[in-house]
Structures are given as structure tokens and as C-alpha cells.
Design an enzyme around this catalytic site. Structure first.
Site, PDB file in Angstrom:
ATOM      1  N   TYR A   1       0.815  -1.227   0.000  1.00 53.89           N
ATOM      2  CA  TYR A   1       0.000   0.000   0.000  1.00 53.89           C
ATOM      3  C   TYR A   1       0.849   1.280   0.000  1.00 53.89           C
ATOM      4  O   TYR A   1       0.301   2.371   0.128  1.00 53.89           O
ATOM      5  CB  TYR A   1      -0.891   0.063   1.252  1.00 53.89           C
ATOM      6  CG  TYR A   1      -1.691  -1.179   1.556  1.00 53.89           C
ATOM      7  CD1 TYR A   1      -2.689  -1.633   0.689  1.00 53.89           C
ATOM      8  CD2 TYR A   1      -1.469  -1.875   2.736  1.00 53.89           C
ATOM      9  CE1 TYR A   1      -3.434  -2.756   1.004  1.00 53.89           C
ATOM     10  CE2 TYR A   1      -2.213  -3.002   3.055  1.00 53.89           C
ATOM     11  CZ  TYR A   1      -3.194  -3.434   2.183  1.00 53.89           C
ATOM     12  OH  TYR A   1      -3.930  -4.542   2.506  1.00 53.89           O
TER      13      TYR A   1
ATOM     14  N   CYS B   1      14.791 -10.234  -3.044  1.00 54.36           N
ATOM     15  CA  CYS B   1      15.151  -9.757  -4.381  1.00 54.36           C
ATOM     16  C   CYS B   1      13.958  -9.094  -5.052  1.00 54.36           C
ATOM     17  O   CYS B   1      13.474  -9.543  -6.094  1.00 54.36           O
ATOM     18  CB  CYS B   1      15.680 -10.905  -5.230  1.00 54.36           C
ATOM     19  SG  CYS B   1      17.125 -11.667  -4.498  1.00 54.36           S
TER      20      CYS B   1
END
Ligand SMILES: *Cc1c(COP(=O)(O)O)cnc(C)c1O
Length: 423
Positions: free
Chosen positions: A314, A341
Site C-alpha cells: 500500500y 530480491c
């Protein structure tokens, strides 16, 4: 303000010792804070007969935390089979549980009906015929007001939200439920998430009461309860104001009193706060293990987004304190990152902080709801342990960290190889 001064004053002096004992990273929850908020809610709505909080299990689905909710007399808002199991393990049964699923499967309906059942909160009109017989006596529908209300960033605009029955379907939904044998009725909605404007919640209460009146007029149904959902907001940023609970409860109380005066009865009021109950009473404690200085300055910590997805999901702000440097001038600008990653694996982006040295402990605020719960194992990054700071100052492990064995556990199955006839 994010984390309370009281929580800070009990945690910060001890946090190095706690980290030395348990290791890092960990989420730590504050029993005193959770209990205080629970009591605050009960007190605020004491004027509404039959008021009850159904804690939204998904926010912090830890047995030990749910036990605290049970002790405070709260019910549970569940939406999956594991959440139902969690609630039932604690002795919750029947009307202690609201089952607010969506896109519900036959298996879920069967499970919801078993073991004393629960309050079934149907998300769609087409689900009425899919509820296995005997149809429950007490039934509830989730209402989506569509263009009648504006939503917000996290839950989205009601028109675009997948939840609930439309305004036009409401009367027909209760009519069909009556036809299948329902005799007792509830009405549910959830139209906001992390909403700190209390007047929005007052409007939600007004909306469900008015809808209850409409359905009563059409079908002669008297609603036993209306459920205004969760979505009560908390301040994540230091400059944010909190939800004005006294003003909100006074205005909502007045709406229920007016309904009672007009109709000679009023439905009970239920709500299902998750974030408001536990959000501010949890922190993620993690140690700085690396730093790098390229186009930006980075602090690498030993937790990653597997422990807290909200910033990536968000763009959420979570306040950060560096232990021992709470009062130090914020001379640096860092991205605080984990080791996944994925470039959105960041707890903070371009955040002003005091100079962080390797070995420093960072306390990431407001992880008590939708924190650990949203974790995952992507990239082989496992979820950290959860601790509870008890009211007597002791610290109890309430869930261990995931292990490599947990990661490999799903390879534990009997071999099954099948060749379809069509191959
Ligand atoms: C997520 C959810 C809640 C809790 O929301 P909070 O923002 O944590 O208060 C309550 N009810 C339902 C149906 C939900 O899906």
C-alpha cells in the site's frame, strides 16, 4: 502519534535485553495496550444495548492474542476455515463467530455450519441457495452501497469493490433467505479501511440503520443486529490525528437511541475492528546488519517484507525509532531495506533518521495488525517469531520463527502421479 509513550517506556529500556535473549527479528505485542484499547471500546459503546466487538482474526491471527480478545468478551470475525478453527479452539461457538467470507466454497459453508455453527454473513444473493440445509435460523448479508458512498485507498471505491450485495438486491436477498427458513436477521457492511475521520463511521451506522428500516418496511423483518464492520483507523504518522472515539460513539449512540424511540426497539450493534484493536500495540524489532552508499543510502536490516508487507502493498508509512538514538538529530536520509530480491522490499523510503550503525536495533511501529499475518515465504524468506510483552513485564514467545523445515514441509506428501486418459 504512532506507538504510545506508555508502550515505549516499557519496551525501549528492555529491548536490547529482549533481543539478546530471543534474537532478532521479532514482532512484539503489548498486552497492556491491547487490553486498554479493548476496554476503551467497550466503555465508548456501553450505551448501545448488545454492543459487541468481533475481532477481525485476519489482522493478528495468533492464538495467544485471540485468547486476550476472548477474555475481554469479544467475538471473532472469521473468513476462512483456519480462522474458524482458531476461534473454535478458544471455545468460541455459534453467535461468538461471524463468518464473513466472500467467493465462498461448498467446503467453507459445510465447515461454517459444523461444530455449533456461527453467524453466516452472506456476500452475495446467489449464495443463498448454496447454503447447505438446514438453512440457519439467523442469517446476515453484507451490503455494498456502491455509488452511495465513497471508499478509500486500502479498501477501494465501493463500486469497484468485490464485496457484498448491491442496494437493489437487499430486499430480495432477505425475502429469499426468509423463504429458505431464516427467522432471525442481521445486516453487515464494511465500507472503509483505516479511516480516521469518525464522521465516516457515523454515516455508516446511519446507513445500516436506515437500510434496516427499509427492509423492515418491505418484509416486516426486525433486525437483531447491524454490524458496521472494521476499518477504524489509527495514526501511522507522528503528525496524524487519531480517531475521535468519544465523539464517534456519542453520535452513533444517538442514532441508535433515535431508532429505538421511533420503533420501540433497536438492533444490537456489532463491529469487527482489527487494526484499531491491535495495530498500534505491535512493533517489528530488527537489527541493522549492513549499510551501503550508492545513488541512495541504504540501511539493510535482518527482517524483510515477509514480516511486513504493508509498505510494499500500500506504500504505507511505518514510523521507525533507532534504539539509543531516539533523541538524536535526524541527519541522514535512508531507504531501510530487507534482503528480498524485490525492490519494493523497503520498510522506509527516503526516511530522515539519525545515523544508523551496524548492530543498531530498529523499532518499526504499528505492526500489530496486518503485519506478521500478511507474511509469506517468497524467495525463501521466512516469517519471524512473535512475542508478547505481558502486563507483568515478562516477555513470552507466542509463535516461533519459521524454520527451513517449515519451508520444506509441503514436500512431505505421498507420491501421486496420474496420467489422464486424454494424454
Ligand atoms: C479486514 C476486515 C476487517 C478488519 O479491518 P480493520 O481495517 O483491520 O479494522 C473487518 N471485517 C471484515 C469483513 C474484513 O474483511
Amino acid at each position: 502519534m504512532p506507538m504510545s509513550e506508555s508502550f515505549k517506556s516499557r519496551l525501549f529500556p528492555a529491548v536490547e535485553e529482549i533481543a539478546a535473549h530471543f534474537g532478532t527479528p521479532f514482532h512484539l505485542y503489548d498486552e497492556a495496550g491491547i487490553r486498554a484499547t479493548g476496554e476503551e471500546l467497550k466503555k465508548a459503546f456501553a450505551g448501545i444495548e448488545g454492543y459487541r466487538e468481533y475481532y477481525a482474526v485476519k489482522a493478528l491471527p495468533n492464538r495467544r492474542i485471540l485468547q486476550l480478545m476472548k477474555e475481554m468478551g469479544f467475538g471473532f470475525d472469521c473468513s476462512s476455515i483456519p480462522e474458524l478453527i482458531l476461534a473454535r479452539e478458544l471455545g468460541a461457538t455459534a453467535e461468538d463467530i461471524m463468518f464473513t467470507s466472500n467467493n465462498t466454497s461448498d467446503e467453507e459453508f459445510a465447515f461454517a455450519a459444523a461444530d455449533g455453527g456461527c453467524i453466516l454473513n452472506l456476500d452475495d444473493i446467489t449464495l443463498i441457495d448454496k447454503v447447505p440445509a438446514p438453512f440457519p435460523d439467523l442469517i446476515c448479508f453484507r451490503y455494498n452501497p456502491g455509488p452511495r458512498r465513497t471508499g478509500n485507498l486500502i479498501i477501494g471505491n465501493p463500486v469497484e469493490a468485490k464485496y457484498g450485495i448491491s442496494h437493489e438486491q437487499v430486499v430480495e436477498a432477505y425475502r429469499r433467505a426468509q423463504k429458505r427458513g431464516a427467522r432471525r436477521f442481521g445486516l453487515h457492511t464494511m465500507v472503509a479501511s483505516n479511516e480516521r475521520d469518525y464522521t465516516y463511521m457515523v454515516e455508516t451506522a446511519r446507513m445500516v440503520l436506515s437500510l434496516a428500516e427499509t427492509v423492515e418496511d418491505a418484509l416486516g423483518i426486525r433486525f437483531e443486529f447491524v454490524n458496521i464492520g472494521g476499518g477504524f483507523g489509527i495514526p501511522y504518522k507522528p503528525e496524524d490525528h487519531g480517531l475521535d472515539l468519544p465523539a464517534m460513539s456519542a453520535e452513533i449512540g444517538a442514532l441508535f437511541a433515535a431508532f429505538r424511540a421511533k420503533h420501540g426497539y433497536a438492533p444490537k450493534m456489532y463491529m469487527e475492528s482489527g487494526r484499531f484493536m491491535t495495530g498500534p500495540h505491535g512493533v517489528l524489532v530488527t537489527r541493522a546488519i549492513n549499510h551501503k552508499d550508492i545513488y541512495r543510502k541504504y540501511v539493510g536490516v535482518d527482517a524483510c517484507m515477509s514480516a511486513l508487507m504493508r509498505p510494499a502493498l500500500y506504500g504505507s508509512y511505518h514510523h521507525i525509532d533507532v534504539i539509543g538514538k531516539e533523541q538524536s538529530p535526524k541527519t541522514e536520509v535512508y531507504d531501510v531495506v530487507g534482503s528480498l530480491c524485490e525492490n519494493n522490499d523497503k520498510f522506509a523510503v527516503q526516511r530522515e533518521l539519525p545515523k544508523v550503525d551496524e548492530g543498531d536495533l530498529l523499532v518499526i511501529h504499528d505492526t500489530g495488525a496486518h503485519g506478521h499475518a500478511m507474511g509469506f515465504q517468497y524467495n525463501g524468506r521466512l516469517r519471524p517469531m512473535e512475542l508478547l510483552l505481558r502486563t507483568d513485564g515478562s516477555v513470552e514467545m507466542i509463535r516461533r520463527a519459521e524454520t527451513v523445515e517449515d519451508y520444506f514441509a509441503t514436500y512431505n506428501f505421498s507420491p501421486d502421479r496420474f496420467t489422464p486418459a486424454q494424454s
